[in-house]
Write a protein that holds these residues in place. Structure first.
Motif, PDB file in Angstrom:
ATOM      1  N   ARG A  60       0.838  -1.203   0.000  1.00 23.18           N
ATOM      2  CA  ARG A  60       0.000   0.000   0.000  1.00 23.18           C
ATOM      3  C   ARG A  60       0.866   1.243   0.000  1.00 23.18           C
ATOM      4  NH1 ARG A  60      -2.799   2.823   4.605  1.00 23.18           N
ATOM      5  NH2 ARG A  60      -4.396   4.064   3.593  1.00 23.18           N
ATOM      6  N   THR A  62       4.145   1.453  -0.851  1.00 18.99           N
ATOM      7  CA  THR A  62       5.123   1.568  -1.942  1.00 18.99           C
ATOM      8  C   THR A  62       4.506   1.516  -3.331  1.00 18.99           C
ATOM      9  OG1 THR A  62       5.517  -0.822  -1.923  1.00 18.99           O
ATOM     10  CG2 THR A  62       6.957   0.537  -0.554  1.00 18.99           C
ATOM     11  N   GLN A  63       3.343   0.832  -3.482  1.00 17.93           N
ATOM     12  CA  GLN A  63       2.798   0.661  -4.831  1.00 17.93           C
ATOM     13  C   GLN A  63       1.412   1.263  -4.999  1.00 17.93           C
ATOM     14  OE1 GLN A  63       2.908  -3.562  -5.306  1.00 17.93           O
ATOM     15  NE2 GLN A  63       5.111  -3.647  -5.643  1.00 17.93           N
ATOM     16  N   ILE A  64       0.501   0.892  -4.123  1.00 17.02           N
ATOM     17  CA  ILE A  64      -0.900   1.270  -4.335  1.00 17.02           C
ATOM     18  C   ILE A  64      -1.092   2.780  -4.215  1.00 17.02           C
ATOM     19  CG2 ILE A  64      -3.245   1.011  -3.446  1.00 17.02           C
ATOM     20  CD1 ILE A  64      -2.455  -1.846  -2.622  1.00 17.02           C
ATOM     21  N   PRO A  66       1.177   5.294  -4.472  1.00 20.36           N
ATOM     22  CA  PRO A  66       1.750   6.030  -5.614  1.00 20.36           C
ATOM     23  C   PRO A  66       0.954   5.817  -6.904  1.00 20.36           C
ATOM     24  CG  PRO A  66       3.500   4.941  -4.384  1.00 20.36           C
ATOM     25  CD  PRO A  66       2.202   4.459  -3.824  1.00 20.36           C
ATOM     26  N   ASP A  67       0.454   4.570  -7.108  1.00 25.80           N
ATOM     27  CA  ASP A  67      -0.354   4.328  -8.304  1.00 25.80           C
ATOM     28  C   ASP A  67      -1.636   5.145  -8.273  1.00 25.80           C
ATOM     29  OD1 ASP A  67       1.537   2.586  -9.228  1.00 25.80           O
ATOM     30  OD2 ASP A  67       0.402   0.756  -8.799  1.00 25.80           O
ATOM     31  N   LEU A  68      -2.273   5.225  -7.114  1.00 26.10           N
ATOM     32  CA  LEU A  68      -3.493   6.033  -6.982  1.00 26.10           C
ATOM     33  C   LEU A  68      -3.191   7.507  -7.235  1.00 26.10           C
ATOM     34  CD1 LEU A  68      -5.316   4.422  -3.931  1.00 26.10           C
ATOM     35  CD2 LEU A  68      -6.009   4.368  -6.325  1.00 26.10           C
ATOM     36  N   ALA A  70      -0.752   8.641  -9.088  1.00 23.25           N
ATOM     37  CA  ALA A  70      -0.507   8.784 -10.527  1.00 23.25           C
ATOM     38  C   ALA A  70      -1.825   8.771 -11.294  1.00 23.25           C
ATOM     39  CB  ALA A  70       0.406   7.656 -11.016  1.00 23.25           C
ATOM     40  N   LEU A  71      -2.758   7.900 -10.893  1.00 22.68           N
ATOM     41  CA  LEU A  71      -4.067   7.869 -11.556  1.00 22.68           C
ATOM     42  C   LEU A  71      -4.822   9.178 -11.362  1.00 22.68           C
ATOM     43  CD1 LEU A  71      -5.291   4.239 -10.803  1.00 22.68           C
ATOM     44  CD2 LEU A  71      -4.683   5.187 -13.027  1.00 22.68           C
ATOM     45  N   ASP A  72      -4.756   9.738 -10.155  1.00 24.76           N
ATOM     46  CA  ASP A  72      -5.403  11.030  -9.905  1.00 24.76           C
ATOM     47  C   ASP A  72      -4.801  12.112 -10.791  1.00 24.76           C
ATOM     48  OD1 ASP A  72      -7.126   9.967  -8.067  1.00 24.76           O
ATOM     49  OD2 ASP A  72      -5.974  10.621  -6.305  1.00 24.76           O
TER      50      ASP A  72
END
Length: 168
Positions: A60, A62-64, A66-68, A70-72
């Motif tokens: 959460r 390290t990945q989720i 930052p991905d969220l 980036a998606l935002d």
């Protein structure tokens, strides 16, 4: 003998009881072993659960997340680009309207120019015809039209009256 039979019967009963106790103890030992195995499995499951929970927390962080983020950010960019695209579409529509107006204006001007050229051609033909008529007209005589160059003298009133009475 009765006492012996009784003692034997009691001994037999005691042996049967001992056998049942041993059987019950074996069953208890088996249940205890099963309980220990179950507790060991539960301990392993808890260890695995806490390890997976830790991995989820780490994923959460390290990945989720930052991905969220980036998606935002991508969604924000897409909204911005959509707004820009709508503005450009309005600009293109406006330019299309301007171009259509200019095309219509040019067509009108071309039509007007064609009409002016036609009128010019008609006027040039009429002018040429008039020049031709003037070239063919006799010069220097008294009845040669208006009082312009090449004429000897103007027509007098009496001459004018005489011309009115002439029959051809």
């Amino acid at each position: 003998e009765a006492a012996r039979a009784r003692a034997a019967s009691l001994e037999e009963t005691a042996r049967g009881r001992d056998a049942r106790v041993d059987e019950a103890m074996g069953h208890v030992d088996a249940l205890r072993a099963e309980l220990e195995a179950s507790e060991a499995a539960r301990g392993k499951a808890e260890t695995e659960t806490s390890r997976l929970r830790g991995e989820l927390v780490e994923a959460r962080e390290t990945q989720i997340l930052p991905d969220l983020a980036a998606l935002d950010e991508m969604e924000s960019r897409l909204h911005s680009l959509a707004g820009t695209l709508r503005a450009r579409e309005r600009e293109v529509a406006s330019l299309n309207g301007t171009v259509e107006a200019q095309v219509m204006e040019r067509r009108a001007l071309a039509e007007e120019l064609r009409g002016a050229r036609d009128r010019e051609a008609k006027l040039a033909a009429a002018l040429e015809k008039e020049r031709e008529l003037r070239r063919r007209a006799p010069r220097g005589s008294q009845n040669a039209g208006t009082n312009a160059g090449g004429k000897d003298r103007p027509m007098t009133k009496s001459m004018s009256r005489a011309f009115k009475t002439l029959r051809y």
